[in-house]
Design an enzyme around this catalytic site. Structure first.
Site, mmCIF file in Angstrom:
data_model
loop_
_atom_site.group_PDB
_atom_site.id
_atom_site.type_symbol
_atom_site.label_atom_id
_atom_site.label_comp_id
_atom_site.label_asym_id
_atom_site.label_seq_id
_atom_site.Cartn_x
_atom_site.Cartn_y
_atom_site.Cartn_z
ATOM 1 N N GLU A 15 -27.170 -4.778 38.347
ATOM 2 C CA GLU A 15 -25.743 -4.666 38.061
ATOM 3 C C GLU A 15 -25.456 -3.288 37.478
ATOM 4 O O GLU A 15 -26.322 -2.633 36.885
ATOM 5 C CB GLU A 15 -25.269 -5.743 37.086
ATOM 6 C CG GLU A 15 -23.750 -5.768 36.960
ATOM 7 C CD GLU A 15 -23.211 -7.056 36.377
ATOM 8 O OE1 GLU A 15 -22.017 -7.342 36.598
ATOM 9 O OE2 GLU A 15 -23.969 -7.775 35.703
ATOM 10 N N TYR A 44 -17.615 -11.071 25.460
ATOM 11 C CA TYR A 44 -18.980 -10.821 25.022
ATOM 12 C C TYR A 44 -19.033 -10.913 23.493
ATOM 13 O O TYR A 44 -18.261 -10.244 22.809
ATOM 14 C CB TYR A 44 -19.433 -9.420 25.424
ATOM 15 C CG TYR A 44 -19.580 -9.179 26.905
ATOM 16 C CD1 TYR A 44 -20.468 -9.924 27.668
ATOM 17 C CD2 TYR A 44 -18.854 -8.168 27.535
ATOM 18 C CE1 TYR A 44 -20.626 -9.676 29.024
ATOM 19 C CE2 TYR A 44 -18.996 -7.915 28.889
ATOM 20 C CZ TYR A 44 -19.891 -8.668 29.627
ATOM 21 O OH TYR A 44 -20.028 -8.418 30.963
ATOM 22 N N ASP A 58 -18.256 -7.294 38.411
ATOM 23 C CA ASP A 58 -17.199 -8.288 38.505
ATOM 24 C C ASP A 58 -15.847 -7.624 38.251
ATOM 25 O O ASP A 58 -15.740 -6.406 38.168
ATOM 26 C CB ASP A 58 -17.459 -9.420 37.506
ATOM 27 C CG ASP A 58 -17.630 -8.896 36.081
ATOM 28 O OD1 ASP A 58 -17.343 -7.706 35.840
ATOM 29 O OD2 ASP A 58 -18.043 -9.678 35.202
ATOM 30 N N ASP A 102 -15.125 -4.214 34.414
ATOM 31 C CA ASP A 102 -16.276 -4.016 33.549
ATOM 32 C C ASP A 102 -17.542 -3.591 34.295
ATOM 33 O O ASP A 102 -18.177 -2.609 33.955
ATOM 34 C CB ASP A 102 -16.525 -5.311 32.772
ATOM 35 C CG ASP A 102 -17.725 -5.248 31.859
ATOM 36 O OD1 ASP A 102 -17.702 -4.432 30.928
ATOM 37 O OD2 ASP A 102 -18.685 -6.006 32.080
#
Length: 463
Positions: free
Chosen positions: A443, A231, A85, A82
């Site tokens: 990120e 999520y 991670d 994703d």
């Protein structure tokens, strides 16, 4: 090279930028959109899970997670990690593929001019091949591999993973409408991009899209109830049902899907919708665009123009002029709505206003910002983020250890350049810090680069 731990390691990582840029600069000025588009697909290759192909361009990546699905007796290898991670979250992954396909469909000339069509097809197929594996029985779809609690406790190379990677599914007893419908949309859109070059594969995708659409509509439920580690979709599944119906109609030209899209529109009261973003969670603004394209009714165009007017005249902006929608991934939000504005411009909706505004937003991401004079794309331009929150690129070459103790905490650049990755971006005040530990701003994510890639192709085509 050999990297020593401790203070000497900073000398090693200071030379890590010897990683070769896979994308040559072009003569485009003042901003090299074709090179940026090329680099975006290098980033997708860096996010691949499973057994890598022989033409892998990422020298510091290898095969990984080859046992995914073994816990449930299925081959669930492949797909994309994703973000920074190594969890494979199916819902944002499917939206990523939908948007990559949409950009390739409607800005194909831009992709062709940049020489990136084949790379885009490869990126899409890496996702659709995985979705095919995930549909293991009628109304049974595996929507996630990996557990966020287990995964986030570690900092490591994907090639070295030994921790448990549980698999999670949706089925009739535990439905997940958002996941099933969005994956149907991704497969329908992908059918359209492959139907002229690989007809058999395209038909396989379309057949699966039809089954998943019916699954999502007939067995309704929030997917994060079926998969609690996923999520959550904060606005529910109504937008996914309309969105997938429209993609099914575009793929099949079967009027029944358009009828069902209108039924979902009424059922979930989209005539009163007031979106402020276009994202993996809220597709409402994209629904306006597709509905108008496929149906032509003024109501959908009015909603689309109202949304774009809000963005350009009412929404919050950073002092440097980047539209600010959310502190989490502010850059991807700007890229997402820039794509919609460029799409509208191509289709004759306030062409000059929308194209100029969208180009201004994209240029902010690509270096035309007055405060930092840097790009927000790793490896692009003379100055760019060097410390993205991204495990595999933060790890030194084997046999050196990669863990929270060094790879996460050391202050220098990541040992490997994650070319093409769009980082999260600045806060509302325009503040940005190139700091690996600040994951909101640094990120990266496959979702971030999806509509962004389409917007780059649009800028190349429309120029």
């Amino acid at each position: 090279k050999t990297c020593l731990l401790g203070a000497i390691a900073l000398l090693c990582i200071g030379t890590a930028h010897a990683d070769e840029n896979p994308c040559e600069a072009t003569d485009t000025s003042p901003i090299d959109y074709p090179q940026a588009l090329c680099m975006s697909f290098f980033f997708y290759e860096a996010q691949r899970s499973g057994k890598l192909p022989e033409n892998n361009r990422v020298p510091w990546r290898g095969d990984s997670a080859l046992d995914d699905g073994a816990d449930v007796g299925h081959d669930l290898t492949g797909g994309y990690y994703d973000a920074g991670d190594f969890v494979k979250f199916g819902f944002p992954m499917s939206f990523t593929i939908t948007n990559l396909a949409w950009g390739l469909l409607d800005f194909s000339d831009g992709y062709s001019k940049a020489g990136q069509t084949d790379y885009a097809l490869d990126a899409i197929k890496w996702g659709t091949d995985y979705f095919i594996k995930c549909y293991t029985s009628t109304n049974e779809f595996w929507g996630q591999v990996g557990n966020s609690v287990i995964d986030h406790a570690l900092w490591e190379r994907p090639e070295d993973m030994t921790e448990e990677r549980p698999s999670y599914k949706i089925d009739e007893e535990n439905p997940g409408t958002e996941l099933a419908a969005e994956t149907a949309a991704a497969l329908a859109a992908s059918y359209l991009v492959f139907k002229d070059t690989d007809a058999d594969y395209a038909e396989e995708l379309l057949a699966l899209a039809k089954e998943l659409y019916e699954f999502g509509d007939n067995f309704r439920g929030n997917y994060d109830v079926a998969i609690p580690d996923a999520y959550p979709s904060y606005n529910g599944y109504g937008d996914e049902l309309v969105w997938s119906s429209l993609w099914m109609y575009r793929a099949t030209e079967d009027e029944s899907y358009l009828t069902r899209a209108k039924g979902h529109w009424d059922e979930f009261n989209f005539q009163y919708s007031v979106p402020t973003e276009f994202s993996w969670d809220d597709k409402t603004a994209g629904i306006y665009a597709l509905f108008w394209l496929l149906d032509g009714s003024q109501i959908y165009l009015d909603h689309l123009t109202t949304f774009l007017d809000y963005l350009q005249n009412t929404a919050t902006y950073t002092p440097e002029g980047l539209v600010f929608i959310s502190e989490w991934g502010s850059n991807r939000h700007a890229a997402n709505v820039a794509f919609l504005a460029l799409w509208a411009a191509k289709h004759g909706v306030d062409t000059s206003v929308n194209s100029e505004w969208a180009q201004g937003q994209m240029d902010q991401l690509l270096g035309a910002n007055s405060r930092y004079n840097m790009t927000f794309v790793v490896g692009f331009g003379d100055k760019y983020p060097e410390r993205p929150f991204h495990r595999s690129s933060s790890c030194p070459d084997p046999p050196e250890v990669c863990d929270y103790g060094w790879a996460f905490s050391q202050p220098g650049p990541n040992p490997h350049v994650l070319y093409g990755a769009l980082v999260g971006g600045p806060d509302e005040n325009g503040d940005y810090e190139d700091d690996r530990s600040n994951y909101e701003q640094n990120e990266v994510d496959t979702v971030y680069n999806a509509a962004y890639s389409g917007a780059l192709a649009a800028l190349i085509e429309l120029s």
